[in-house]
Design a protein around this motif. Structure first.
Motif, PDB file in Angstrom:
ATOM      1  N   THR A   1     -85.188 -50.875 -56.880  1.00  0.00           N
ATOM      2  CA  THR A   1     -85.219 -51.561 -55.591  1.00  0.00           C
ATOM      3  C   THR A   1     -85.996 -52.867 -55.696  1.00  0.00           C
ATOM      4  O   THR A   1     -86.809 -53.049 -56.603  1.00  0.00           O
ATOM      5  N   VAL A   2     -85.763 -53.736 -54.732  1.00  0.00           N
ATOM      6  CA  VAL A   2     -86.492 -54.996 -54.670  1.00  0.00           C
ATOM      7  C   VAL A   2     -87.985 -54.714 -54.521  1.00  0.00           C
ATOM      8  O   VAL A   2     -88.812 -55.340 -55.176  1.00  0.00           O
TER       9      VAL A   2
ATOM     10  N   ALA B   1     -89.404 -58.550 -51.152  1.00  0.00           N
ATOM     11  CA  ALA B   1     -89.040 -57.502 -50.196  1.00  0.00           C
ATOM     12  C   ALA B   1     -88.979 -58.050 -48.774  1.00  0.00           C
ATOM     13  O   ALA B   1     -88.159 -57.609 -47.968  1.00  0.00           O
TER      14      ALA B   1
ATOM     15  N   VAL C   1     -81.804 -54.295 -56.462  1.00  0.00           N
ATOM     16  CA  VAL C   1     -81.664 -55.500 -57.262  1.00  0.00           C
ATOM     17  C   VAL C   1     -80.288 -55.393 -57.917  1.00  0.00           C
ATOM     18  O   VAL C   1     -79.835 -54.302 -58.265  1.00  0.00           O
TER      19      VAL C   1
ATOM     20  N   VAL D   1     -84.942 -64.285 -61.950  1.00  0.00           N
ATOM     21  CA  VAL D   1     -84.684 -63.724 -60.627  1.00  0.00           C
ATOM     22  C   VAL D   1     -84.077 -64.816 -59.756  1.00  0.00           C
ATOM     23  O   VAL D   1     -84.637 -65.904 -59.626  1.00  0.00           O
TER      24      VAL D   1
ATOM     25  N   VAL E   1     -82.084 -65.550 -55.883  1.00  0.00           N
ATOM     26  CA  VAL E   1     -81.827 -65.031 -54.545  1.00  0.00           C
ATOM     27  C   VAL E   1     -80.632 -65.779 -53.980  1.00  0.00           C
ATOM     28  O   VAL E   1     -80.662 -66.999 -53.823  1.00  0.00           O
TER      29      VAL E   1
ATOM     30  N   ARG F   1     -79.755 -61.363 -51.159  1.00  0.00           N
ATOM     31  CA  ARG F   1     -79.644 -60.381 -52.235  1.00  0.00           C
ATOM     32  C   ARG F   1     -80.364 -60.933 -53.451  1.00  0.00           C
ATOM     33  O   ARG F   1     -80.275 -62.118 -53.754  1.00  0.00           O
ATOM     34  N   VAL F   2     -81.067 -60.045 -54.151  1.00  0.00           N
ATOM     35  CA  VAL F   2     -81.840 -60.414 -55.331  1.00  0.00           C
ATOM     36  C   VAL F   2     -81.054 -60.024 -56.579  1.00  0.00           C
ATOM     37  O   VAL F   2     -80.564 -58.890 -56.685  1.00  0.00           O
TER      38      VAL F   2
END
Length: 181
Positions: A47-48, A56, A65, A76, A78, A116-117
């Motif tokens: 998870t993020v 988050a 993720v 990373v 976004v 979304r990451v």
């Protein structure tokens, strides 16, 4: 060369790279120097909140993720749908773009409808994507807002191919695991 920025690439069986089996990629940049994109349908098992806690506030603590591609898996990115596109580092199409790493996360959270990451991205050198297109490794499709933020349980690959219709519906049945053939 016509830029594919903002378009979807849908993997065909002619593409043998396991990183892209049943992949749907949003092209974020495409030009003479190559292309980059994000695989939209590869949720990771993290998870993020666990992997990148500061994000988050933008994407949600329990959001998954996504594996954006095999290039720089530690990077990373976004991808977000912006209320105010002037706050995006780069717009891919419409009001969807990439957040800047310099953004105030609280302000970013307030300026986006969806985020979304992604860990890593897909990349192509000069002429590489064009060669793969000539080999029919990818189908090119217009992006639809619902395509960009599918649920982890949604089969985006099958959904895009069903929308295309015709003989592509058969490709939608292609199993996730190649050994299942």
């Amino acid at each position: 060369m016509t830029s594919l920025k903002g378009r979807l690439l849908v993997a065909t069986p002619a593409l043998f790279d396991p990183n892209f089996r049943r992949a749907v990629v949003l092209v974020g940049e495409h030009g003479e120097e190559g292309a980059m994109g994000l695989v939209l349908n590869r949720p990771a098992d993290v998870t993020v909140g666990d992997a990148v806690p500061p994000l988050a506030v933008v994407a949600g603590e329990e959001s998954r993720v996504y594996v954006g591609g095999p290039v720089q898996p530690e990077a990373v990115l976004v991808l977000a749908e912006f209320d105010d596109t002037s706050l995006a580092a780069t717009i891919v199409f419409g009001d969807v773009g990439f957040a800047s790493s310099d953004d105030d996360l609280e302000a970013l959270a307030g300026a986006t409808r969806w985020a979304r990451v992604f860990a890593g991205y897909a990349g192509w050198g000069p002429g590489q994507l064009e060669s793969e297109l000539e080999e029919e490794s990818w189908l090119v499709e217009p992006a639809d807002g619902v395509d960009l933020f599918p649920g982890a349980e949604d089969d985006l690959f099958a959904s895009v191919l069903r929308r295309k219709g015709g003989t592509y519906r058969v490709l939608a049945l292609m199993p996730e695991d190649p050994s299942a053939n």
